[in-house]
Design a protein around this motif. Structure first.
Motif, PDB file in Angstrom:
ATOM      1  N   ASP A   1      44.441  47.920  46.425  1.00 34.12           N
ATOM      2  CA  ASP A   1      45.112  47.203  47.509  1.00 34.12           C
ATOM      3  C   ASP A   1      44.041  46.369  48.204  1.00 34.12           C
ATOM      4  O   ASP A   1      43.128  46.910  48.834  1.00 34.12           O
ATOM      5  CB  ASP A   1      45.763  48.181  48.485  1.00 34.12           C
ATOM      6  N   MET A   2      44.158  45.037  48.107  1.00 34.17           N
ATOM      7  CA  MET A   2      43.107  44.127  48.573  1.00 34.17           C
ATOM      8  C   MET A   2      43.504  43.385  49.847  1.00 34.17           C
ATOM      9  O   MET A   2      42.897  42.362  50.196  1.00 34.17           O
ATOM     10  CB  MET A   2      42.790  43.120  47.474  1.00 34.17           C
ATOM     11  N   ALA A   3      44.495  43.915  50.565  1.00 33.22           N
ATOM     12  CA  ALA A   3      45.032  43.197  51.722  1.00 33.22           C
ATOM     13  C   ALA A   3      43.997  42.940  52.812  1.00 33.22           C
ATOM     14  O   ALA A   3      44.142  42.002  53.602  1.00 33.22           O
ATOM     15  CB  ALA A   3      46.218  43.975  52.310  1.00 33.22           C
TER      16      ALA A   3
ATOM     17  N   GLU B   1      47.831  36.214  44.088  1.00 35.14           N
ATOM     18  CA  GLU B   1      48.488  35.853  45.332  1.00 35.14           C
ATOM     19  C   GLU B   1      49.118  37.045  46.038  1.00 35.14           C
ATOM     20  O   GLU B   1      49.740  36.886  47.096  1.00 35.14           O
ATOM     21  CB  GLU B   1      49.552  34.787  45.058  1.00 35.14           C
ATOM     22  N   ILE B   2      48.981  38.222  45.464  1.00 33.79           N
ATOM     23  CA  ILE B   2      49.539  39.419  46.078  1.00 33.79           C
ATOM     24  C   ILE B   2      48.407  40.368  46.450  1.00 33.79           C
ATOM     25  O   ILE B   2      47.260  40.189  46.012  1.00 33.79           O
ATOM     26  CB  ILE B   2      50.533  40.112  45.129  1.00 33.79           C
ATOM     27  N   ALA B   3      48.725  41.383  47.234  1.00 34.47           N
ATOM     28  CA  ALA B   3      47.688  42.298  47.717  1.00 34.47           C
ATOM     29  C   ALA B   3      47.270  43.301  46.658  1.00 34.47           C
ATOM     30  O   ALA B   3      46.114  43.746  46.629  1.00 34.47           O
ATOM     31  CB  ALA B   3      48.172  43.038  48.967  1.00 34.47           C
ATOM     32  N   ASN B   4      48.196  43.666  45.761  1.00 35.87           N
ATOM     33  CA  ASN B   4      47.906  44.705  44.782  1.00 35.87           C
ATOM     34  C   ASN B   4      47.548  44.109  43.422  1.00 35.87           C
ATOM     35  O   ASN B   4      48.128  43.119  42.990  1.00 35.87           O
ATOM     36  CB  ASN B   4      49.115  45.627  44.605  1.00 35.87           C
ATOM     37  N   VAL B   5      46.591  44.748  42.784  1.00 38.03           N
ATOM     38  CA  VAL B   5      46.253  44.394  41.411  1.00 38.03           C
ATOM     39  C   VAL B   5      45.881  45.673  40.686  1.00 38.03           C
ATOM     40  O   VAL B   5      45.334  46.615  41.286  1.00 38.03           O
ATOM     41  CB  VAL B   5      45.111  43.356  41.345  1.00 38.03           C
ATOM     42  N   TRP B   6      46.221  45.733  39.396  1.00 35.96           N
ATOM     43  CA  TRP B   6      45.942  46.898  38.567  1.00 35.96           C
ATOM     44  C   TRP B   6      44.919  46.485  37.504  1.00 35.96           C
ATOM     45  O   TRP B   6      45.062  45.443  36.863  1.00 35.96           O
ATOM     46  CB  TRP B   6      47.205  47.391  37.880  1.00 35.96           C
ATOM     47  N   PHE B   7      43.902  47.329  37.306  1.00 36.95           N
ATOM     48  CA  PHE B   7      42.911  47.073  36.266  1.00 36.95           C
ATOM     49  C   PHE B   7      42.924  48.226  35.273  1.00 36.95           C
ATOM     50  O   PHE B   7      43.222  49.377  35.628  1.00 36.95           O
ATOM     51  CB  PHE B   7      41.511  46.917  36.860  1.00 36.95           C
ATOM     52  N   ARG B   8      42.560  47.912  34.047  1.00 39.76           N
ATOM     53  CA  ARG B   8      42.554  48.925  32.991  1.00 39.76           C
ATOM     54  C   ARG B   8      41.373  48.674  32.065  1.00 39.76           C
ATOM     55  O   ARG B   8      41.061  47.522  31.730  1.00 39.76           O
ATOM     56  CB  ARG B   8      43.869  48.881  32.216  1.00 39.76           C
ATOM     57  N   ALA B   9      40.717  49.773  31.663  1.00 40.22           N
ATOM     58  CA  ALA B   9      39.679  49.725  30.630  1.00 40.22           C
ATOM     59  C   ALA B   9      40.149  50.551  29.445  1.00 40.22           C
ATOM     60  O   ALA B   9      40.695  51.649  29.623  1.00 40.22           O
ATOM     61  CB  ALA B   9      38.367  50.281  31.163  1.00 40.22           C
ATOM     62  N   THR B  10      39.963  50.027  28.255  1.00 39.63           N
ATOM     63  CA  THR B  10      40.250  50.789  27.046  1.00 39.63           C
ATOM     64  C   THR B  10      39.005  50.762  26.160  1.00 39.63           C
ATOM     65  O   THR B  10      38.266  49.780  26.141  1.00 39.63           O
ATOM     66  CB  THR B  10      41.443  50.202  26.259  1.00 39.63           C
ATOM     67  N   TRP B  11      38.761  51.859  25.445  1.00 40.24           N
ATOM     68  CA  TRP B  11      37.625  51.897  24.521  1.00 40.24           C
ATOM     69  C   TRP B  11      37.885  52.935  23.441  1.00 40.24           C
ATOM     70  O   TRP B  11      38.733  53.815  23.586  1.00 40.24           O
ATOM     71  CB  TRP B  11      36.310  52.180  25.255  1.00 40.24           C
TER      72      TRP B  11
ATOM     73  N   LEU C   1      41.626  44.868  31.001  1.00 37.87           N
ATOM     74  CA  LEU C   1      42.936  44.254  31.181  1.00 37.87           C
ATOM     75  C   LEU C   1      43.270  44.253  32.669  1.00 37.87           C
ATOM     76  O   LEU C   1      42.674  44.997  33.453  1.00 37.87           O
ATOM     77  CB  LEU C   1      44.019  45.018  30.417  1.00 37.87           C
ATOM     78  N   TYR C   2      44.267  43.453  33.037  1.00 37.45           N
ATOM     79  CA  TYR C   2      44.720  43.428  34.418  1.00 37.45           C
ATOM     80  C   TYR C   2      46.236  43.279  34.447  1.00 37.45           C
ATOM     81  O   TYR C   2      46.878  42.884  33.460  1.00 37.45           O
ATOM     82  CB  TYR C   2      44.072  42.276  35.196  1.00 37.45           C
ATOM     83  N   SER C   3      46.820  43.613  35.600  1.00 38.82           N
ATOM     84  CA  SER C   3      48.262  43.490  35.778  1.00 38.82           C
ATOM     85  C   SER C   3      48.552  43.116  37.223  1.00 38.82           C
ATOM     86  O   SER C   3      47.822  43.519  38.139  1.00 38.82           O
ATOM     87  CB  SER C   3      48.959  44.812  35.435  1.00 38.82           C
ATOM     88  N   THR C   4      49.603  42.357  37.435  1.00 42.06           N
ATOM     89  CA  THR C   4      50.035  42.018  38.789  1.00 42.06           C
ATOM     90  C   THR C   4      51.347  42.717  39.146  1.00 42.06           C
ATOM     91  O   THR C   4      51.881  42.507  40.237  1.00 42.06           O
ATOM     92  CB  THR C   4      50.204  40.499  38.940  1.00 42.06           C
ATOM     93  N   ASP C   5      51.851  43.559  38.223  1.00 35.70           N
ATOM     94  CA  ASP C   5      53.076  44.309  38.540  1.00 35.70           C
ATOM     95  C   ASP C   5      52.965  45.788  38.195  1.00 35.70           C
ATOM     96  O   ASP C   5      53.901  46.558  38.424  1.00 35.70           O
ATOM     97  CB  ASP C   5      54.293  43.704  37.830  1.00 35.70           C
ATOM     98  N   GLY C   6      51.813  46.201  37.628  1.00 34.29           N
ATOM     99  CA  GLY C   6      51.616  47.598  37.284  1.00 34.29           C
ATOM    100  C   GLY C   6      52.319  48.025  36.015  1.00 34.29           C
ATOM    101  O   GLY C   6      52.281  49.206  35.646  1.00 34.29           O
ATOM    102  N   VAL C   7      52.954  47.101  35.320  1.00 32.08           N
ATOM    103  CA  VAL C   7      53.688  47.415  34.096  1.00 32.08           C
ATOM    104  C   VAL C   7      53.132  46.641  32.906  1.00 32.08           C
ATOM    105  O   VAL C   7      52.793  47.212  31.867  1.00 32.08           O
ATOM    106  CB  VAL C   7      55.194  47.112  34.267  1.00 32.08           C
TER     107      VAL C   7
END
Length: 520
Positions: A400-402, A448-458, A467-473
């Motif tokens: 949450d980057m608000a 442009e939104i407060a929330n962002v989701w990040f993901r690492a895979t290995w 990876l990244y997501s702006t909706d969590g899905v």
């Protein structure tokens, strides 16, 4: 040229064998286990049993809290119980967030013992000497560190209390040709007795000391540099001070050199050796459990050969059963009032710059200014935990980057000697994705939104993607694939979260949750 080619083929064969073993690890849920039992950085272990419970420690270098403590009921499934050192500045102010000096120094190998209803943990810092702490419960509180020897150049201490109550300490002076000394201590194990120091062993690189008394022998365990690599040995004597005239190699050359660790006996009377693999990969030095048999009062690791020397085993029958066993801690929803024990800060943090209570259910990280601009490993208050060598790993985090401010960066990182980062940087009121690897930054889309989701895979080879997501899905790749790196063979790669602001702003990042599935 031909010799070099065959050497390469041997290296490739051993690598393939190790990666094949990485596909299965730990409890196989059929009465057996596979090595490693923990495919992550639990280096320099030692182990004891108290009643039905096993306790293991592992060195943590310049991470805080330091000297991780694990517990198990069956020697295979382990949980993190806590740490023995809550503040690295007890050792030196150089480990504080405002200095961040001494990478790969700090808490090196140690020993854990239980004596007179008290737990003891001993360890060395290579620059500052030998330390001890104690507690009546494994969960603590642990006493402030007591310096036993204020001198650089020591490692691998281990205490021993003899049948008459006399306390001893064995340790290696690597600064003086790897000479191994035996000291007498006071009965409480918190003071070396003046003039009670004796040289008991010297080799080319002798360290990893442990002392045991089994039946009529005193056993000194150590590892030694040989032409084949670092090897584990045991020597024995009828007297604790020696001379130790008999010695035996415990295992033949094996993949990644199992060596440093500790000997433990189960309630049923069976013996095991808990050991790390001495050649560090990107995930550090992994933890394996080797069954021990006895040949003419000598311990033999793994499967015994005609020469009385053991061979590595990758699978074996479990020592016991724990129906309540769960995977080692990794995921966190930050719902507690104290930090979960899988987390360790890179150096001692500024405790005014983070909170679990200002916004319950979130980890709040206030931005810090890097001690050196654009150097990730000089950013205060980086919170980390271990990576594991699994066939396929996924670690995700929600930000949450608000409340970020101009110039602030919020980042998710695979931290090693070549850190790779995905994050968001704010410029004015605009936030933009960025990816940084090998000092090169790639800019991405505006967020442009407060929330962002990040993901690492290995994968088991350490080949990773962000990876990244702006909706969590729905997640999209961002940045180039990369290979995870460790820290100079002393510390495995770490999953890390941080926020930094070169303008020394007042913004902060709220971390909602961190998900990392480590089931085998």
């Amino acid at each position: 040229m031909l010799k070099a080619f065959y050497a390469f083929l041997l290296f490739l064969t051993l690598t393939i064998q190790v990666l094949a073993q990485s596909a299965k690890w730990g409890d196989q849920h059929n009465g057996t286990y596979a090595n490693p039992i923990l495919p992550g950085d639990f280096h320099d272990p030692d182990i004891i049993r108290v009643g039905a419970d096993y306790y293991c420690i592992s060195g943590t270098i310049n991470l805080s809290p330091g000297m991780v403590i694990l517990t198990s009921k069956d020697l295979v499934n382990w949980k993190i119980a806590g740490h023995a050192v809550d503040n690295l500045t007890q050792i030196s102010a150089q480990y504080n967030y405002d200095k961040m000096q001494g990478a790969s120094r700090g808490i090196w190998a140690g020993a854990i013992r239980y004596h007179d209803n008290k737990f003891y943990v001993y360890f060395t810092d290579p620059d500052y000497g030998i330390f001890v702490t104690s507690a009546t419960k494994i969960s603590g509180p642990w006493k402030p560190l007591i310096p036993l020897l204020n001198a650089p150049g020591w490692d691998d201490p281990c205490p021993f209390w003899d049948d008459n109550g006399q306390a001893y300490l064995v340790a290696t002076n690597f600064a003086d040709g790897y000479k191994i000394h035996l000291f007498k201590m006071d009965a409480g194990g918190e003071r070396l007795l003046p003039g009670m120091d004796q040289l008991i062993h010297q080799g080319k690189g002798s360290e990893a000391n442990k002392l045991y008394k089994i039946k009529n022998y005193y056993y000194h365990f150590y590892s030694e540099v040989t032409p084949e690599g670092r090897m584990p040995f045991m020597e024995r004597s009828a007297n604790i001070a020696g001379p130790y005239l008999e010695h035996r190699q415990l295992i033949h050359k094996a993949d990644h050199e199992p060596n440093q660790g500790g000997l433990v006996q189960t309630e049923k009377g069976d013996w095991y050796f808990l050991t790390h693999h001495g050649v560090s990969q990107w995930d550090g030095r992994e933890l394996s459990l080797l069954p021990v048999t006895w040949d003419k009062d000598w311990p033999v690791w793994g499967t015994s050969g005609k020469d009385g020397i053991g061979s590595m085993v990758w699978t074996a029958k479990k020592p016991g059963t724990d129906l309540t066993a769960e995977p080692i801690q990794a995921s966190d929803d930050f719902g507690g009032k104290t930090l979960a024990p899988q987390w360790e800060w890179y150096y001692q943090p500024n405790n005014d710059k983070w909170s679990l209570t200002e916004r319950p259910g979130y980890l709040r990280l206030y931005s810090s200014k890097a001690l050196e601009p654009r150097v990730v490993t000089k950013i205060p208050n980086i919170i980390t935990q271990r990576t594991l060598r699994l066939q396929h790993s996924i670690a995700s985090v929600k930000f949450d980057m608000a409340h970020m401010t101009d110039g602030q960066i919020a980042a998710f990182c695979l931290l090693g000697k070549s850190p790779v980062t995905i994050g968001v940087i704010q410029s004015g009121n605009t936030r933009r994705l960025y990816f940084n690897a090998a000092g090169k930054t790639t800019d991405g889309q505006e967020i442009e939104i407060a929330n962002v989701w990040f993901r690492a895979t290995w994968d088991a080879n350490g080949l990773a993607h962000f990876l990244y997501s702006t909706d969590g899905v729905n997640y999209d790749n961002f940045g180039e694939p990369f290979t995870i790196t460790n820290f100079d063979n002393n510390l495995g790669a770490r999953l890390a979260i941080y926020t930094v602001d070169e303008n020394a702003g007042t913004g902060f990042l709220d971390v909602d949750w961190f998900h990392y599935n480590v089931e085998n």
